[in-house]
Write a protein that holds these residues in place. Structure first.
Motif, PDB file in Angstrom:
ATOM      1  N   GLY A   1       0.584  -1.184  -0.169  1.00 45.61           N
ATOM      2  CA  GLY A   1      -0.049  -0.113  -0.022  1.00 45.61           C
ATOM      3  C   GLY A   1       0.668   1.356  -0.005  1.00 45.61           C
ATOM      4  O   GLY A   1       0.355   2.559   0.222  1.00 45.61           O
ATOM      5  N   GLY A   2       2.016   1.293  -0.514  1.00 46.11           N
ATOM      6  CA  GLY A   2       2.667   2.489  -0.725  1.00 46.11           C
ATOM      7  C   GLY A   2       4.037   2.733   0.325  1.00 46.11           C
ATOM      8  O   GLY A   2       4.044   1.846   1.200  1.00 46.11           O
TER       9      GLY A   2
ATOM     10  N   ASN B   1       3.575   3.011   4.425  1.00 41.80           N
ATOM     11  CA  ASN B   1       3.403   1.705   5.126  1.00 41.80           C
ATOM     12  C   ASN B   1       4.575   0.460   4.933  1.00 41.80           C
ATOM     13  O   ASN B   1       4.743   0.263   6.084  1.00 41.80           O
ATOM     14  CB  ASN B   1       2.130   0.744   4.122  1.00 41.80           C
ATOM     15  CG  ASN B   1       0.921   1.631   4.387  1.00 41.80           C
ATOM     16  OD1 ASN B   1       0.393   2.312   5.573  1.00 41.80           O
ATOM     17  ND2 ASN B   1      -0.278   1.210   3.805  1.00 41.80           N
TER      18      ASN B   1
END
Length: 481
Positions: free
Chosen positions: A434-435, A438
């Motif tokens: 999620g990026g 994270n």
């Protein structure tokens, strides 16, 4: 001894500044100056990362690779760092100032990622050695009852270098040439090099170590022998040449023993043969901690700018105001550890720092989120400052004078392995979980294990003379005594 009573009114220097000799105050002043400039140089890359990416055309994926390559630079500094155990702390420290200043200044003229990365890689070689040798000098020169405080005070003064970089960034960060100006100003330490050469002494413990066999409490034994000779009517032997009140005995070109008999790695073999447990614990701590901190150290200010919309002036205001609020933790943690002990306090600080940093990267964007981030950033910096003081002091105290600088190379190796691995791991995890934020929070979770390493791998050192610390024993033996 000289007291500076006015320091107690500056809360960032602790509640009860000790009485030190004039020479000890001079050492603190000089090494604070070295730390000031090194902290300034180290801050620029993290601070101006979005602007550097934009100007040099570096993508996010390439940034992870570039950051990990630069982080391996300190590995090349290990032979120079080990040389401080043979040729002296002073000689090696002075040898690093000019190269890292010139290389960091030349970074301002980088025309692309390759030039930028190459210059920063070699600048980190000398910068890392300067930082670690300075730490060794402070630990060796300060009295046992205030070593933690002294490390904290020099860290406070070093922190002002980061503050200066943040302040200048607030004015020029949004300009196309702002990051180049920050790097160009790094040549200023060259102006003070002659002052450092004139007034920086060699440490008395290194002088005693190269002047004769290393024995327990060697300095006290020499004083007793001198008094005995005087009582017997025997004239004093001629003193070695003095420099600023400190006798300077040059290290011999060739030393007897294991250091001179083998190759470059012989000091490392000696270190592990005498202190396998402690050396292994120090290497493991540096590797795990650097792995956890790698991505966070690279993306901290970029997170504020891209996730929460902070402009350069907002980052500058937070860095200065939040840093001022947190800065007192450097000396406070050192002073507290001198009284109650370092090991447990350091483990607690590592746990707190990990928890706050993980929460920091998981705050959602928005007005409320920005306010929460400001609070968490300030708390994280405060705990991180205290952690830095404690790990610096403990990591230097647990090794003997003959191997103290070489032992710091373990931190170099661990950081040069762990930090690039952490940055690359974050880059690989980012599209999966999620990026970047994270992924950065995930890698920071590994810092929870560092507190356990401290408790299981290190003895308590507070209040002990360096010669009395049982550096060859496992901490479980120390705890039973």
């Amino acid at each position: 001894a000289y007291e500076l009573p006015w320091l107690r009114y500056l809360l960032i220097f602790g509640r009860s500044p000790p009485a030190l000799t004039k020479g000890q105050w001079r050492v603190i002043l000089l090494l604070s100056g070295c730390g000031f400039f090194s902290a300034y140089d180290s801050m620029i890359f993290t601070l101006a990362l979005p602007q550097i990416q934009r100007d040099l055309g570096i993508s996010d994926d390439a940034t992870s690779f570039l950051g990990s390559c630069i982080a391996t630079g300190p590995l090349l500094g290990i032979p120079l760092l080990m040389g401080a155990d043979r040729f002296g702390r002073r000689a090696v420290l002075l040898m690093t100032v000019a190269p890292y200043s010139v290389l960091t200044g030349l970074t301002a003229m980088s025309r692309g990622p390759v030039e930028f990365g190459t210059l920063q890689f070699f600048a980190r070689v000398f910068l890392s050695v300067e930082v670690l040798v300075s730490q060794v000098v402070i630990v060796e020169e300060m009295p046992s009852h205030c070593r933690g405080w002294a490390v904290g005070v020099t860290s406070v003064c070093s922190c002002w270098g980061s503050g200066l970089a943040i302040l200048i960034f607030g004015f020029v960060g949004d300009t196309p040439w702002g990051w180049r100006l920050l790097y160009a100003l790094s040549v200023v330490p060259l102006v003070f090099l002659s002052y450092f050469r004139r007034f920086l002494p060699e440490t008395q413990r290194f002088v005693a170590q190269v002047a004769g066999p290393v024995e327990p409490k060697v300095i006290g034994a020499k004083v007793e022998m001198k008094n005995l000779l005087q009582d017997s009517g025997v004239p004093d032997p001629p003193e070695p040449p003095a420099e600023n009140g400190v006798s300077v005995v040059p290290a011999p070109a060739e030393q007897s023993g294991a250091h001179a008999c083998s190759g470059t790695l012989q000091p490392v073999f000696d270190l592990f043969s005498h202190s396998k447990w402690m050396a292994s614990a120090a290497l493991l701590l540096a590797t795990v901690d650097s792995f956890a901190m790698g991505a966070h150290a690279l993306y901290d200010f970029k997170y504020l700018q891209t996730q929460h919309g902070f402009a350069a002036k907002h980052v500058s205001m937070l860095g200065i105001l939040g840093g001022l609020l947190a800065m007192g933790m450097y000396a406070l943690a050192g002073e507290l550890s001198d009284r109650i002990g370092r090991r447990t306090l350091l483990a607690v600080f590592y746990t707190l720092h990990a928890g706050i940093t993980v929460a920091y990267y998981l705050v959602p964007p928005g007005v409320v989120g920005a306010k929460v981030v400001i609070v968490l950033w300030t708390l994280r910096v405060a705990v991180g400052m205290g952690t830095g003081t404690l790990v610096t002091t403990l990591g230097s105290e647990v090794f003997p004078t003959a191997h103290r600088a070489t032992a710091q190379s373990l931190g170099q190796v661990g950081a040069s392995i762990g930090k690039p691995a952490g940055i690359l791991t974050e880059g690989l995890l980012a599209p999966v979980i999620g990026g970047h934020w994270n992924a950065t929070a995930f890698t920071m979770c590994f810092q929870f294990f560092v507190g356990l390493i401290v408790m299981k791998g290190f003895p308590e050192t507070a209040g002990k003379e360096l010669e009395d610390i049982g550096w060859t024993s496992a901490p479980t033996h120390e705890a039973k005594e």
